[in-house]
Enzyme design. Sequence first.
Site, PDB file in Angstrom:
ATOM      1  N   GLU A  32       0.586  -1.187   0.355  1.00 24.96           N
ATOM      2  CA  GLU A  32      -0.230   0.516   0.191  1.00 24.96           C
ATOM      3  C   GLU A  32       1.386   1.372  -0.095  1.00 24.96           C
ATOM      4  OE1 GLU A  32      -3.261   0.119   2.912  1.00 24.96           O
ATOM      5  OE2 GLU A  32      -3.168   2.421   2.476  1.00 24.96           O
ATOM      6  N   ARG A 258       5.025 -12.497   9.767  1.00 22.25           N
ATOM      7  CA  ARG A 258       5.531 -11.823   9.506  1.00 22.25           C
ATOM      8  C   ARG A 258       6.804 -11.333   9.982  1.00 22.25           C
ATOM      9  NH1 ARG A 258       3.894  -6.182   9.522  1.00 22.25           N
ATOM     10  NH2 ARG A 258       2.216  -6.977   8.651  1.00 22.25           N
ATOM     11  N   LYS A 268       4.209   1.028   9.802  1.00 24.54           N
ATOM     12  CA  LYS A 268       4.633   1.897   8.655  1.00 24.54           C
ATOM     13  C   LYS A 268       4.097   3.031   9.824  1.00 24.54           C
ATOM     14  CE  LYS A 268       2.508   0.119   5.024  1.00 24.54           C
ATOM     15  NZ  LYS A 268       2.474   0.103   4.112  1.00 24.54           N
TER      16      LYS A 268
HETATM   17  P1  ATP Z   1      -0.648  -1.473   6.733  1.00 22.05           P
HETATM   18  O1  ATP Z   1      -0.514  -1.522   7.968  1.00 22.05           O
HETATM   19  O2  ATP Z   1       0.033  -0.161   6.490  1.00 22.05           O
HETATM   20  O3  ATP Z   1      -1.200  -2.324   5.671  1.00 22.05           O
HETATM   21  P2  ATP Z   1       2.048  -3.334   6.104  1.00 22.05           P
HETATM   22  O4  ATP Z   1       3.111  -3.297   7.172  1.00 22.05           O
HETATM   23  O5  ATP Z   1       0.473  -4.520   5.958  1.00 22.05           O
HETATM   24  O6  ATP Z   1       1.191  -2.322   6.605  1.00 22.05           O
HETATM   25  P3  ATP Z   1       1.948  -3.269   3.167  1.00 22.05           P
HETATM   26  O7  ATP Z   1       1.888  -2.411   1.711  1.00 22.05           O
HETATM   27  O8  ATP Z   1      -0.099  -3.393   3.034  1.00 22.05           O
HETATM   28  O9  ATP Z   1       2.365  -2.557   4.243  1.00 22.05           O
HETATM   29  O10 ATP Z   1       2.441  -4.150   3.174  1.00 22.05           O
HETATM   30  C1  ATP Z   1       2.849  -5.607   1.325  1.00 22.05           C
HETATM   31  C2  ATP Z   1       3.366  -6.613   1.344  1.00 22.05           C
HETATM   32  O11 ATP Z   1       4.104  -6.802   2.716  1.00 22.05           O
HETATM   33  C3  ATP Z   1       2.031  -7.170   2.778  1.00 22.05           C
HETATM   34  O12 ATP Z   1       2.242  -8.873   1.501  1.00 22.05           O
HETATM   35  C4  ATP Z   1       2.817  -7.418   3.776  1.00 22.05           C
HETATM   36  O13 ATP Z   1       2.062  -8.683   3.679  1.00 22.05           O
HETATM   37  C5  ATP Z   1       4.018  -7.558   3.599  1.00 22.05           C
HETATM   38  N1  ATP Z   1       4.391  -7.175   5.492  1.00 22.05           N
HETATM   39  C6  ATP Z   1       4.443  -5.856   5.560  1.00 22.05           C
HETATM   40  N2  ATP Z   1       5.101  -6.456   6.804  1.00 22.05           N
HETATM   41  C7  ATP Z   1       5.939  -7.444   6.690  1.00 22.05           C
HETATM   42  C8  ATP Z   1       6.565  -7.948   7.592  1.00 22.05           C
HETATM   43  N3  ATP Z   1       7.033  -6.971   8.909  1.00 22.05           N
HETATM   44  N4  ATP Z   1       7.070  -9.126   7.538  1.00 22.05           N
HETATM   45  C9  ATP Z   1       6.934  -9.758   6.494  1.00 22.05           C
HETATM   46  N5  ATP Z   1       6.025  -9.028   5.561  1.00 22.05           N
HETATM   47  C10 ATP Z   1       5.531  -7.735   5.546  1.00 22.05           C
END
Ligand code: ATP
Length: 561
Positions: A32, A258, A268
């Site tokens: 996102e 994660r 974020k």
């Molecule tokens: P938000 O709370 O804004 O959704 P987010 O960390 O999930 O935050 P995204 O931009 O939706 O951010 O993440 C993009 C991809 O990265 C998603 O598939 C998410 O699952 C993965 N991702 C985000 N944080 C992690 C993490 N700490 N470890 C592994 N994968 C992650």
Amino acid sequence: MPEAPSHFIRTIIEADLASRKHRSVATRFPPEPNGYLHIGHAKSICLNFGLARQYGGTCNLRFDDTNPSKEDVEYVDAIMADVRWLGFDWEDRLFYASDYFERLYECAVALVRAGKAYVDSLSADEIRAHRGTLTAPGVASPYRGRSIEESLDLFARMRAGEFPDGTHVLRARIDMASPNLTMRDPTLYRIRRVHHHRTGDAWCIYPMYDFTHCLSDSFEGITHSICTLEFENNRPLYDWVLDALGRECHPQQIEFARLNLSYTLMSKRKLLELVREGHVAGWDDPRMPTLSGLRRRGYTPEAIRDFCDRIGVSKRDSVVDVAMLEHSVRDDLNKRAPRFMAVLQPLRVVIENYPEDGVEELEAVNNPEDPAMGTRRVPFARVLYVERDDFREDPPRKFYRLAPGTEVRLRYAYYVRCVGVVKDPASGEVVELRCTYDPESRGGGTPDGRKVKATLHWVSAAHAVDAEVRLYDRLFVHETPDAIKDADYRSFLNPESLVTLPACKVEPALASLRPGDRVQFERQGYFCVDGTTPLVFNRTVSLRDTWAKIEQAESRAPQRG
Ligand code: ATP
Ligand code: MG
């Protein structure tokens, strides 16, 4: 590099290929654009692009841009740059969920026509109150029984902008008594008059994540939709939407744990707070766990990919020791970073028996790990700088470096003995050491074979180049800064996460470096050039490898069992 160990997602993919369920693998990385990518995202990028690469498939980059109030093109651009920097390529497969808005709208209309969605006119608060809890079933909205015709009409007018924000939503008609709260008639669309960074003001209704994500995957022919564990409860909804619409392409959602890192924030929202409140200098501050921060810190893409391979993929949440990440970057830089001498806190040394205007060039090894990196010449003269911390007027036991009367080796040069100390008469501070050198010891040994216990780095005062060095350390002093009850993560900020040393003296050869170049300062650590006018170095990591020590200790520990 040895191949990374296998994991449960590979097992699933291999079974799907063996059974001919799929003939090739199609994954996607769906950020996102509401912030910069961090090391947690790197795990997801390496996983998705890595699987595609391993099985000869494809991985799309898709911006999940359905929440315009928090999104921005600045983030879109930064995300693309970071994915490329990490070493991955989406080729011509760059997508935006917003490009699907028309198709998604049609899908929503189809659901209404099939009696599987309805327009609800409760407020957001009322909907929440009706939702029930884990132990109590939800209560149906009085609008749940709305006719298909009425819902179709209202939904069309929602799109046309006839209603204020928040007056109606479109909901799936699933099951208000489902034990899974996600399935209690989830919201699919809401009215929001916000400008979108791509579609402008074309829309005043926006689709929700759960509705958008599965359909975007299906439109793109994704085979394996890999996401993090918190979406486990959303999987039935993912499947429901695709089944309700009879989508032929029905990707399999697979969840993994994660990445959490000790001493590091990964949210974020909180990273944005750190930036906005000025606790760091920006998203690319070298103390941030963002890819742009790690890049400025001197991390290599190879080190980050190696780290992601080492941590593996599992279904169990855990916190990875940040020392493991530091170990990966040390390991990589050890092989490729040329060595130099840099004196961070200079103390002047005069070699009394060295000729007044004598200069000689001594040969120094660029990288003992890689003879192909060759040697360089380092000027030596009568006035030098050594590290202030390498001298003690009153040395404690086992301090083998310089002290009145002691002898040490100057790296690549000579043995020197401290014969005098000059102090500032007012403050009493040591401002200069008087030394003598042994001309016989050139290159670091003497004919009589006498030993010294310390080898110090140094630079020639007349030849040295001025530099600023920024010593970065962990941003938080607590292992889990945002997981402590009743404590604000800000209270764990490390006041010494940045120490700036403005008056360092470095080898003249360093003057020709370019921004981004990475070096080792002998005995100090790995550093990365942040700027050249003036010359500024950021410390990537010190030489002390706590992770290697942990590993060694573990391998020495007696086997249990
Ligand atoms: P938000 O709370 O804004 O959704 P987010 O960390 O999930 O935050 P995204 O931009 O939706 O951010 O993440 C993009 C991809 O990265 C998603 O598939 C998410 O699952 C993965 N991702 C985000 N944080 C992690 C993490 N700490 N470890 C592994 N994968 C992650
Ligand atoms: Mg997310």
